[in-house]
Design a protein around this motif. Structure first.
Motif, short mmCIF file in Angstrom:
data_model
loop_
_atom_site.label_atom_id
_atom_site.label_comp_id
_atom_site.label_asym_id
_atom_site.label_seq_id
_atom_site.Cartn_x
_atom_site.Cartn_y
_atom_site.Cartn_z
N PRO A 47 29.51 45.87 24.79
CA PRO A 47 28.84 45.02 24.14
C PRO A 47 27.79 45.27 23.25
O PRO A 47 26.92 44.18 22.81
CB PRO A 47 28.10 44.39 25.62
CG PRO A 47 29.05 45.18 26.54
CD PRO A 47 29.63 46.39 25.83
N LYS A 48 27.41 46.41 22.95
CA LYS A 48 26.31 46.90 22.19
C LYS A 48 26.68 47.41 20.94
O LYS A 48 25.67 47.66 20.29
CB LYS A 48 25.50 47.81 23.02
CG LYS A 48 25.15 47.41 24.18
CD LYS A 48 24.26 48.43 25.29
CE LYS A 48 23.85 48.14 26.50
NZ LYS A 48 23.20 49.16 27.35
N ILE A 49 27.86 47.47 20.40
CA ILE A 49 28.15 47.95 19.18
C ILE A 49 27.96 47.07 18.04
O ILE A 49 27.84 47.31 16.84
CB ILE A 49 29.91 48.21 19.27
CG1 ILE A 49 30.10 49.38 20.14
CG2 ILE A 49 30.34 48.68 17.81
CD1 ILE A 49 31.55 49.76 20.38
N ASP A 50 28.16 45.84 18.13
CA ASP A 50 28.02 44.78 17.30
C ASP A 50 28.99 45.04 16.10
O ASP A 50 30.14 45.06 16.26
CB ASP A 50 26.56 44.61 16.51
CG ASP A 50 25.44 44.41 17.61
OD1 ASP A 50 25.84 43.63 18.44
OD2 ASP A 50 24.19 45.01 17.79
N ASN A 51 28.71 45.12 14.98
CA ASN A 51 29.43 45.49 13.59
C ASN A 51 29.05 46.68 12.88
O ASN A 51 29.39 47.11 12.10
CB ASN A 51 29.25 44.26 12.52
CG ASN A 51 29.73 42.69 13.24
OD1 ASN A 51 30.62 42.58 13.80
ND2 ASN A 51 28.73 41.83 12.73
N SER A 52 28.72 47.51 13.92
CA SER A 52 28.38 48.85 13.33
C SER A 52 29.62 49.76 13.48
O SER A 52 30.72 49.46 13.92
CB SER A 52 27.37 49.54 14.24
OG SER A 52 26.07 48.90 14.16
N ARG A 109 22.37 55.09 16.65
CA ARG A 109 22.79 54.75 18.02
C ARG A 109 23.52 55.47 18.86
O ARG A 109 24.66 55.74 18.18
CB ARG A 109 22.82 53.08 18.28
CG ARG A 109 21.78 52.37 17.66
CD ARG A 109 22.04 50.83 17.69
NE ARG A 109 23.13 50.38 16.76
CZ ARG A 109 23.78 49.40 17.19
NH1 ARG A 109 23.59 48.90 18.21
NH2 ARG A 109 24.81 48.96 16.49
#
Length: 238
Positions: free
Chosen positions: A119-124, A82
């Motif tokens: 807002p789109k990173i999450d826990n990556s 991503r």
């Protein structure tokens, strides 16, 4: 604005077609590089980048140079990352060289990219592929938000300053590094208009002078050329 020829300095190469088109409109553009870049390549760096191929990471790019360096180290391997990247030219290169990845966020500059990415990173895991010289905006925003960011330096930026012998009507800047290199040995005339490829580059210019600064509507070489052409077209008498 005089109806005579304008003399503009571009701090990176634009190509013969653009130079010729500008000349037909009464704008003479000189090209003079104030920075040079080269990809870094070592067995250790290549192994590190290749070890990420099958990992579910968020990869961040703020320059074409970083995209090219990473793609060259990956070879035929195609990650399904991503990706967050600067829009326009860098985005297009990501889509071309890393087609199996998906772009989840873009921005016109590093600050906008960081805010759109949060807002789109999450826990990556997040990897920022960058130069040895980079601005603090993007990593600063991500780290302040608690994102564990890992920086991987994949290319080197070297300043190549020059002493100007011409009084230019305008100067085009494409990166903060080029701004810093330019002002280390030169300064624009008081009447010169300075054109910046984005807000970050514009901010770097304003740290050095009070000249008028015009910012491209979107990132990319052609967008800055369009801005220059339209600005002078509006100022010239009909």
């Amino acid at each position: 604005m005089s109806s005579g020829h304008l003399h503009i300095l571009s701090t990176r190469p634009l190509g013969d077609a653009i130079i010729s088109d500008a000349r037909s409109k009464g704008i003479i553009i000189d090209e003079m590089e104030f920075i040079q870049t080269r990809p870094l390549n070592s067995p250790e760096l290549e192994a590190k980048v290749q070890s990420l191929v099958h990992q579910n990471i968020v990869a961040v790019f703020t320059s074409m140079n970083a995209v090219e360096a990473v793609a060259n180290m990956l070879g035929i391997q195609q990650p399904a990352w991503r990706i967050g990247c600067i829009g326009q030219t860098t985005q297009l290169l990501v889509e071309t060289l890393l087609p199996d990845s998906v772009i989840i966020a873009t921005g016109s500059d590093a600050t906008e990219l960081a805010n759109n990415l949060l807002p789109k990173i999450d826990n990556s895991d997040v990897y920022f592929f960058c130069s040895n010289i980079r601005r603090d905006e993007l990593p600063g925003i991500l780290l302040e938000a608690g994102v564990p960011l890992q920086e991987v330096v994949v290319y080197e930026t070297m300043e190549t300053p020059h002493v100007l012998e011409t009084a230019y009507d305008g100067v085009m800047f494409f990166s903060p590094s080029a701004v810093r290199s330019f002002f280390s040995t030169s300064k624009p005339t008081a009447h010169a208009v300075l054109f910046a490829t984005g807000k970050t580059t514009a901010a770097a210019i304003r740290e050095h002078c009070s000249n008028e600064v015009q910012v491209a509507e979107a990132p990319g070489k052609m967008e800055l050329v369009k801005k220059l052409m339209s600005w002078y077209a509006d100022k010239r008498p009909a």
